[in-house]
Design a protein around this motif. Structure first.
Motif, PDB file in Angstrom:
ATOM      1  N   ASP A 166       3.555   2.800  -8.954  1.00  0.00           N
ATOM      2  CA  ASP A 166       2.310   3.330  -9.527  1.00  0.00           C
ATOM      3  C   ASP A 166       1.208   2.277  -9.598  1.00  0.00           C
ATOM      4  O   ASP A 166       0.517   2.149 -10.600  1.00  0.00           O
ATOM      5  CB  ASP A 166       2.572   3.913 -10.920  1.00  0.00           C
ATOM      6  CG  ASP A 166       3.581   5.048 -10.890  1.00  0.00           C
ATOM      7  OD1 ASP A 166       3.547   5.834  -9.927  1.00  0.00           O
ATOM      8  OD2 ASP A 166       4.409   5.141 -11.814  1.00  0.00           O
ATOM      9  N   PHE A 167       1.042   1.527  -8.511  1.00  0.00           N
ATOM     10  CA  PHE A 167       0.031   0.474  -8.504  1.00  0.00           C
ATOM     11  C   PHE A 167      -1.279   0.979  -7.923  1.00  0.00           C
ATOM     12  O   PHE A 167      -1.305   1.932  -7.138  1.00  0.00           O
ATOM     13  CB  PHE A 167       0.530  -0.775  -7.754  1.00  0.00           C
ATOM     14  CG  PHE A 167       1.182  -0.493  -6.433  1.00  0.00           C
ATOM     15  CD1 PHE A 167       0.431  -0.331  -5.287  1.00  0.00           C
ATOM     16  CD2 PHE A 167       2.561  -0.382  -6.345  1.00  0.00           C
ATOM     17  CE1 PHE A 167       1.038  -0.072  -4.077  1.00  0.00           C
ATOM     18  CE2 PHE A 167       3.182  -0.132  -5.142  1.00  0.00           C
ATOM     19  CZ  PHE A 167       2.409   0.028  -3.996  1.00  0.00           C
ATOM     20  N   THR A 168      -2.351   0.328  -8.321  1.00  0.00           N
ATOM     21  CA  THR A 168      -3.693   0.700  -7.863  1.00  0.00           C
ATOM     22  C   THR A 168      -3.906   0.253  -6.415  1.00  0.00           C
ATOM     23  O   THR A 168      -3.164  -0.579  -5.896  1.00  0.00           O
ATOM     24  CB  THR A 168      -4.760   0.058  -8.767  1.00  0.00           C
ATOM     25  OG1 THR A 168      -4.610  -1.361  -8.728  1.00  0.00           O
ATOM     26  CG2 THR A 168      -4.641   0.559 -10.201  1.00  0.00           C
ATOM     27  N   ASP A 169      -4.949   0.795  -5.788  1.00  0.00           N
ATOM     28  CA  ASP A 169      -5.248   0.468  -4.394  1.00  0.00           C
ATOM     29  C   ASP A 169      -5.494  -1.022  -4.189  1.00  0.00           C
ATOM     30  O   ASP A 169      -5.153  -1.562  -3.151  1.00  0.00           O
ATOM     31  CB  ASP A 169      -6.453   1.258  -3.898  1.00  0.00           C
ATOM     32  CG  ASP A 169      -6.117   2.719  -3.643  1.00  0.00           C
ATOM     33  OD1 ASP A 169      -4.927   3.044  -3.492  1.00  0.00           O
ATOM     34  OD2 ASP A 169      -7.057   3.528  -3.595  1.00  0.00           O
ATOM     35  N   GLY A 171      -5.579  -5.813  -9.507  1.00  0.00           N
ATOM     36  CA  GLY A 171      -5.054  -4.464  -9.686  1.00  0.00           C
ATOM     37  C   GLY A 171      -4.032  -4.392 -10.812  1.00  0.00           C
ATOM     38  O   GLY A 171      -3.835  -5.349 -11.558  1.00  0.00           O
ATOM     39  N   SER A 172      -3.391  -3.244 -10.908  1.00  0.00           N
ATOM     40  CA  SER A 172      -2.389  -3.039 -11.955  1.00  0.00           C
ATOM     41  C   SER A 172      -1.330  -2.072 -11.442  1.00  0.00           C
ATOM     42  O   SER A 172      -1.500  -1.433 -10.411  1.00  0.00           O
ATOM     43  CB  SER A 172      -3.040  -2.486 -13.224  1.00  0.00           C
ATOM     44  OG  SER A 172      -3.639  -1.228 -12.958  1.00  0.00           O
ATOM     45  N   GLY A 173      -0.249  -1.986 -12.179  1.00  0.00           N
ATOM     46  CA  GLY A 173       0.844  -1.093 -11.820  1.00  0.00           C
ATOM     47  C   GLY A 173       2.006  -1.279 -12.761  1.00  0.00           C
ATOM     48  O   GLY A 173       1.836  -1.761 -13.887  1.00  0.00           O
ATOM     49  N   PHE A 232      -4.088  -3.520  -5.667  1.00  0.00           N
ATOM     50  CA  PHE A 232      -3.004  -4.336  -6.214  1.00  0.00           C
ATOM     51  C   PHE A 232      -2.599  -5.449  -5.243  1.00  0.00           C
ATOM     52  O   PHE A 232      -2.419  -5.221  -4.048  1.00  0.00           O
ATOM     53  CB  PHE A 232      -1.781  -3.463  -6.510  1.00  0.00           C
ATOM     54  CG  PHE A 232      -0.637  -4.224  -7.115  1.00  0.00           C
ATOM     55  CD1 PHE A 232      -0.631  -4.520  -8.458  1.00  0.00           C
ATOM     56  CD2 PHE A 232       0.418  -4.652  -6.330  1.00  0.00           C
ATOM     57  CE1 PHE A 232       0.412  -5.232  -9.022  1.00  0.00           C
ATOM     58  CE2 PHE A 232       1.475  -5.361  -6.876  1.00  0.00           C
ATOM     59  CZ  PHE A 232       1.469  -5.655  -8.230  1.00  0.00           C
ATOM     60  N   ARG A 270       0.857  -1.193   0.000  1.00  0.00           N
ATOM     61  CA  ARG A 270       0.000   0.000   0.000  1.00  0.00           C
ATOM     62  C   ARG A 270       0.886   1.233   0.000  1.00  0.00           C
ATOM     63  O   ARG A 270       1.817   1.333   0.802  1.00  0.00           O
ATOM     64  CB  ARG A 270      -0.916   0.010   1.225  1.00  0.00           C
ATOM     65  CG  ARG A 270      -1.908  -1.122   1.244  1.00  0.00           C
ATOM     66  CD  ARG A 270      -2.910  -0.987   0.088  1.00  0.00           C
ATOM     67  NE  ARG A 270      -3.821  -2.086   0.021  1.00  0.00           N
ATOM     68  CZ  ARG A 270      -3.766  -3.052  -0.893  1.00  0.00           C
ATOM     69  NH1 ARG A 270      -2.810  -3.080  -1.794  1.00  0.00           N
ATOM     70  NH2 ARG A 270      -4.668  -4.006  -0.923  1.00  0.00           N
TER      71      ARG A 270
END
Length: 112
Positions: free
Chosen positions: A90-93, A59-61, A95, A40
């Motif tokens: 730069d990953f999503t919440d 998720g992604s990043g 992830f 996180r």
């Protein structure tokens, strides 16, 4: 144990209960360790002593391997050799990634 099953929902709940590491060990057999990792904010990873495989669960990043950034999302598989600097950026919440550590410290020797 001859088989194992780890539902993503249960692994995510266990990782969420970890207030700092956001990583939970799910399975260990010989040199193989399987975890779910759900960083996180930022990914503070340092190089590991074993080879590792990631499979993005949700998720992604971006995956930074010390030289290039690779866009990643669910189902993508990544390999990081022992000692190789790497991290997620730069990953999503939401992830999360399955992580499989295996082999000897220092990594396996390449095939000739």
């Amino acid at each position: 144990m001859n088989t194992a099953h780890f539902p993503l929902s249960a692994a995510l709940a266990a990782a969420a209960a970890q207030t700092t590491a956001r990583s939970v060990e799910l399975f260990r057999h010989c040199t193989l360790t399987i975890k779910l990792y759900a960083p996180r904010g930022h990914d503070p990873q340092t190089p590991h002593t074993q080879d590792e495989i990631y499979v993005i669960a949700s998720g992604s990043g971006q995956f930074f391997d010390g030289q290039q950034r690779i866009r990643v999302g669910p189902g993508d598989l990544l390999f990081a050799a022992a000692g190789q600097p790497h991290r997620f950026e730069d990953f999503t919440d939401g992830f999360a990634t399955w992580v499989m550590f295996y082999g000897p410290d220092g990594g396996e020797a390449p095939r000739s």
